[in-house]
Scaffold this motif. Structure first.
Motif, PDB file in Angstrom:
ATOM      1  N   ASN A 100      -8.996   5.213  -1.672  1.00 25.29           N
ATOM      2  CA  ASN A 100      -8.780   4.936  -3.099  1.00 25.29           C
ATOM      3  C   ASN A 100      -8.414   3.467  -3.342  1.00 25.29           C
ATOM      4  OD1 ASN A 100      -9.072   7.785  -3.622  1.00 25.29           O
ATOM      5  ND2 ASN A 100      -6.964   8.054  -2.953  1.00 25.29           N
ATOM      6  N   TRP A 101      -9.083   2.580  -2.640  1.00 30.45           N
ATOM      7  CA  TRP A 101      -8.807   1.158  -2.810  1.00 30.45           C
ATOM      8  C   TRP A 101      -9.259   0.696  -4.198  1.00 30.45           C
ATOM      9  CZ3 TRP A 101      -5.998  -2.756  -1.756  1.00 30.45           C
ATOM     10  CH2 TRP A 101      -6.423  -4.044  -2.057  1.00 30.45           C
TER      11      TRP A 101
ATOM     12  N   ILE B 116      -4.025   6.200   4.713  1.00 30.40           N
ATOM     13  CA  ILE B 116      -4.067   7.550   5.260  1.00 30.40           C
ATOM     14  C   ILE B 116      -4.271   7.547   6.775  1.00 30.40           C
ATOM     15  CG2 ILE B 116      -4.943   8.454   3.076  1.00 30.40           C
ATOM     16  CD1 ILE B 116      -7.680   8.778   4.480  1.00 30.40           C
TER      17      ILE B 116
ATOM     18  N   GLY C   9       1.441  16.975  -3.309  1.00 39.09           N
ATOM     19  CA  GLY C   9       0.387  16.625  -2.361  1.00 39.09           C
ATOM     20  C   GLY C   9       0.084  17.780  -1.433  1.00 39.09           C
TER      21      GLY C   9
ATOM     22  N   GLN D  64      -4.212  15.902  -5.769  1.00 35.46           N
ATOM     23  CA  GLN D  64      -5.031  14.992  -4.965  1.00 35.46           C
ATOM     24  C   GLN D  64      -5.889  14.170  -5.911  1.00 35.46           C
ATOM     25  OE1 GLN D  64      -5.485  14.316  -1.556  1.00 35.46           O
ATOM     26  NE2 GLN D  64      -6.822  12.732  -2.337  1.00 35.46           N
TER      27      GLN D  64
ATOM     28  N   THR E 108       0.373   7.656   2.504  1.00 34.12           N
ATOM     29  CA  THR E 108      -0.144   8.899   1.936  1.00 34.12           C
ATOM     30  C   THR E 108      -0.564   9.845   3.042  1.00 34.12           C
ATOM     31  OG1 THR E 108      -0.961   7.644   0.027  1.00 34.12           O
ATOM     32  CG2 THR E 108      -1.840   9.863   0.324  1.00 34.12           C
TER      33      THR E 108
ATOM     34  N   LEU F 116       0.848  -1.181   0.000  1.00 36.05           N
ATOM     35  CA  LEU F 116       0.000   0.000   0.000  1.00 36.05           C
ATOM     36  C   LEU F 116       0.889   1.238   0.000  1.00 36.05           C
ATOM     37  CD1 LEU F 116      -2.472  -1.278   2.724  1.00 36.05           C
ATOM     38  CD2 LEU F 116      -2.977  -1.079   0.283  1.00 36.05           C
ATOM     39  N   ARG F 117       0.331   2.358  -0.437  1.00 36.86           N
ATOM     40  CA  ARG F 117       1.093   3.612  -0.497  1.00 36.86           C
ATOM     41  C   ARG F 117       0.871   4.414   0.779  1.00 36.86           C
ATOM     42  NH1 ARG F 117      -1.252   3.181  -5.887  1.00 36.86           N
ATOM     43  NH2 ARG F 117      -3.126   4.127  -4.984  1.00 36.86           N
TER      44      ARG F 117
ATOM     45  N   THR G 189      -4.361  -2.070  -5.121  1.00 36.61           N
ATOM     46  CA  THR G 189      -3.604  -0.907  -4.666  1.00 36.61           C
ATOM     47  C   THR G 189      -4.501   0.006  -3.840  1.00 36.61           C
ATOM     48  OG1 THR G 189      -4.148   0.362  -6.669  1.00 36.61           O
ATOM     49  CG2 THR G 189      -2.111  -0.924  -6.700  1.00 36.61           C
TER      50      THR G 189
ATOM     51  N   ASP H  60      -4.218   3.744  -0.866  1.00 39.30           N
ATOM     52  CA  ASP H  60      -3.447   4.718  -0.103  1.00 39.30           C
ATOM     53  C   ASP H  60      -3.782   4.582   1.374  1.00 39.30           C
ATOM     54  OD1 ASP H  60      -2.488   5.845  -2.522  1.00 39.30           O
ATOM     55  OD2 ASP H  60      -4.320   7.021  -2.708  1.00 39.30           O
TER      56      ASP H  60
ATOM     57  N   ASN I 275     -11.587  12.012  -4.991  1.00 37.98           N
ATOM     58  CA  ASN I 275     -11.971  11.822  -3.595  1.00 37.98           C
ATOM     59  C   ASN I 275     -13.339  12.446  -3.394  1.00 37.98           C
ATOM     60  OD1 ASN I 275     -12.274  11.907  -0.768  1.00 37.98           O
ATOM     61  ND2 ASN I 275     -10.070  12.053  -0.462  1.00 37.98           N
TER      62      ASN I 275
ATOM     63  N   ILE J  60      -7.626   2.628   4.466  1.00 38.52           N
ATOM     64  CA  ILE J  60      -7.213   2.685   3.070  1.00 38.52           C
ATOM     65  C   ILE J  60      -8.177   3.525   2.252  1.00 38.52           C
ATOM     66  CG2 ILE J  60      -6.585   1.325   1.045  1.00 38.52           C
ATOM     67  CD1 ILE J  60      -6.258  -1.090   2.929  1.00 38.52           C
TER      68      ILE J  60
END
Length: 589
Positions: free
Chosen positions: A265-266, A276, A580, A536, A205, A202-203, A272, A274, A539, A263
């Motif tokens: 933006n799954w 947060i 970001g 961004q 973020t 995972l990223r 993948t 993000d 979202n 997570i």
């Protein structure tokens, strides 16, 4: 997630460690097994019987005694988590100590250069500093020995925790609870594979703001989850009021879920997302009543990035970036009032060399919040009283502040009827010297406006066309230049903001698209529209918000971004960048 993330037995171990705790792994009574042999201890039976780090009361599952009796019913409509196989990069930490016994916690694989980092809560990681036989099992399955798990078991090698959290006298209920995160470096499994190469990642973020949609995963232990499957819930977040933390409401998050990722933006097809946030923070990630349906998370900002960089480099983290992890809101009104803040504008209306904030509310009131020069906003002055028929409801389509015509900032107002007004004298005494730019009705297809630092006017039209007017005066619109012809992408955009935050020359134009995506166009001006940069990703929480760029923090430099969310919570991102939005702090909680 909950208030009792900690067991009394583990608290004893923690107290023993506190005297000489370091940021990286400390030496336990018996040398930890850090190679693949660490997995040999963990039979299927031992893993199934492991207690959650925070095991106590209701977090242990149904029928947990005194703490459970204090728990209250979840608000009507609160969702419940669903159990399933989970995802490859989320799993369970297992560790053993003479004091706490066999314990478990949740973690998630984070992308890193070494392909070997796992994110969890600090209160989980500290227990591992004093433990042996420490492993991480991605996508854990009950009934299988560690060595026979789908991806194998990865031994813990190093632990990275923020020093301030370690040293704090009260890191459960004090401001340092907002630093309840940690990174664990793991070694290869018995197949000589690095964890990220097997599971994906995972990223990490920055938390975009208080309002997000997240998928929260974890491995609760107890009678509520006899199969010891992963629990998952996709829910909106909000700010945990008074804290630099998030909260989410979803039932079933009992002991064992600490460290579980939040997570955004799954993408299930690409596997993948993000990260947060994580289950952690105040009281280890839950309220004092031990309710299973409310969970907290620290905000991810420069603090966790600092720790991440140290973990990647294998170095002791610095002492931290900020001394106050929980800045208090700086505006006195409640989110219930700010829910009605329809339009925001920034400008040096007071002639003090710094930007003030002007707010048009949907009841017709217009207020000016002066910049106090110390990063705060002072008591507001009412420029237009509420129930003003000209400013009420949807009569005002957009506002913008800036030095049109030179000198002090002026306020441009785009009216729903197609008029564009300029107020040349804005101050505590009101809005005065109104003139009309162009003829009445010619702006009827204009949707949003912004003003550059050089006093040019940027206009977004209903069909997506974007125009720049240079040489605008109080009585004339100057010369028009088309920045972009009509297009469907900008036709759906619902906000503009102009300022300088990229560090380059010219104006940076920030455009919010229909899906909540924020795109920046650095260097926009009379030479044209700058190159597009995604600040961004899409979202949904950003839709329907109001935003403005301005120099609100002291010291000069890049502009800051203020965002008023749909529920009235209002945040300031200090000096965002093209990469970001970065750190944020609450203005209205």
């Amino acid at each position: 997630m909950t208030s009792s993330r900690w067991s009394r037995s583990l608290a004893v171990a923690v107290a023993m460690a506190a005297c000489g705790a370091t940021v990286t792994m400390t030496t336990a009574q018996a040398a930890p097994k850090d190679g693949p042999e660490a997995a040999h201890y963990w039979t299927a039976e031992r893993m199934a019987a492991a207690k959650p780090v925070e095991a106590k009361g209701a977090r242990g599952g149904a029928g947990a005694g005194a703490a459970a009796s204090k728990a209250v019913a979840a608000p009507k409509g609160t969702p419940k988590g669903t159990f399933g196989d989970g995802i490859s990069m989320v799993g369970t930490f297992f560790s053993h100590s003479k004091v706490a016994g066999n314990t478990s916690c949740t973690g998630s694989v984070i992308h890193s250069a070494g392909h070997d980092l796992v994110l969890t809560a600090a209160h989980c990681a500290r227990g591992m500093q004093q433990a042996t036989d420490r492993i991480f099992v991605p996508q854990y399955r009950k009934g299988l020995d560690a060595a026979k798990q789908k991806f194998g078991a990865f031994p813990v090698q190093s632990v990275f925790i923020d020093k301030r959290w370690l040293k704090a006298a009260d890191n459960k209920f004090g401001p340092e609870s907002s630093l309840d995160f940690a990174f664990i470096r793991v070694g290869v499994n018995d197949r000589k594979a690095k964890i990220e190469d097997r599971t994906g990642s995972l990223r990490l973020t920055a938390t975009p703001g208080p309002v997000n949609t997240v998928r929260v995963l974890g491995y609760p232990v107890g009678s509520s989850n006899p199969g010891q499957q992963a629990i998952s819930c996709t829910v909106p977040t909000a700010q945990y009021k008074g804290w630099k933390q998030l909260q989410m409401l979803c039932g079933g998050y009992y002991g064992g879920v600490s460290g579980g990722p939040w997570i955004a933006n799954w993408d299930a097809k690409r596997n993948t997302g993000d990260v947060i946030g994580i289950v952690g923070g105040y009281n280890g990630g839950g309220d004092r009543a031990d309710d299973d349906w409310i969970s907290y998370s620290p905000v991810f900002d420069g603090e966790i990035q600092n720790l991440y960089q140290a973990a990647v480099a294998g170095q002791d983290p610095a002492d931290g970036l900020n001394t106050t992890p929980n800045p208090r809101p700086v505006l006195r009104e409640s989110s219930g009032v700010w829910r009605h803040a329809k339009q925001l504008a920034a400008g040096d209306f007071g002639g003090q060399g710094r930007d003030d904030l002007l707010v048009a509310f949907d009841d017709g009131q217009v207020s000016l919040y002066p910049n106090d020069g110390n990063g705060g906003l002072g008591k507001d002055s009412t420029l237009k009283e509420e129930n003003n028929p000209y400013w009420k409801g949807d009569k005002v389509r957009a506002i913008a502040g800036g030095p049109i015509g030179g000198g002090r900032a002026k306020l441009a107002v785009l009216w729903a009827g197609g008029k564009l007004s300029l107020f040349g004298d804005v101050g505590p005494s009101g809005l005065r010297k109104e003139t009309m730019i162009g003829s009445y009705g010619e702006w009827k297809n204009a949707r949003k406006i912004a003003i550059t630092a050089s006093g040019d006017l940027i206009v977004l039209w209903k069909d997506g066309e974007l125009s720049l007017y240079s040489g605008v005066t109080a009585t004339g619109k100057g010369k028009e230049k088309q920045l972009r012809p009509k297009n469907s992408e900008f036709a759906g955009a619902d906000a503009l903001a102009a300022g300088g935050f990229s560090g380059g020359s010219g104006t940076d134009l920030l455009v919010r698209l229909a899906d909540g995506q924020l795109k920046a166009y650095p260097g926009t001006g009379r030479g044209g529209l700058g190159p597009a940069r995604v600040v961004q990703g899409a979202n949904a929480s950003y839709t329907g918000t109001a935003m403005v760029l301005g120099g609100f923090t002291p010291g000069g430099g890049p502009d800051d971004l203020i965002v008023r969310w749909s529920d009235g919570e209002t945040s300031r991102y200090d000096r965002p960048a093209l990469s970001g939005l970065g750190d944020w702090s609450p203005l209205v909680s």
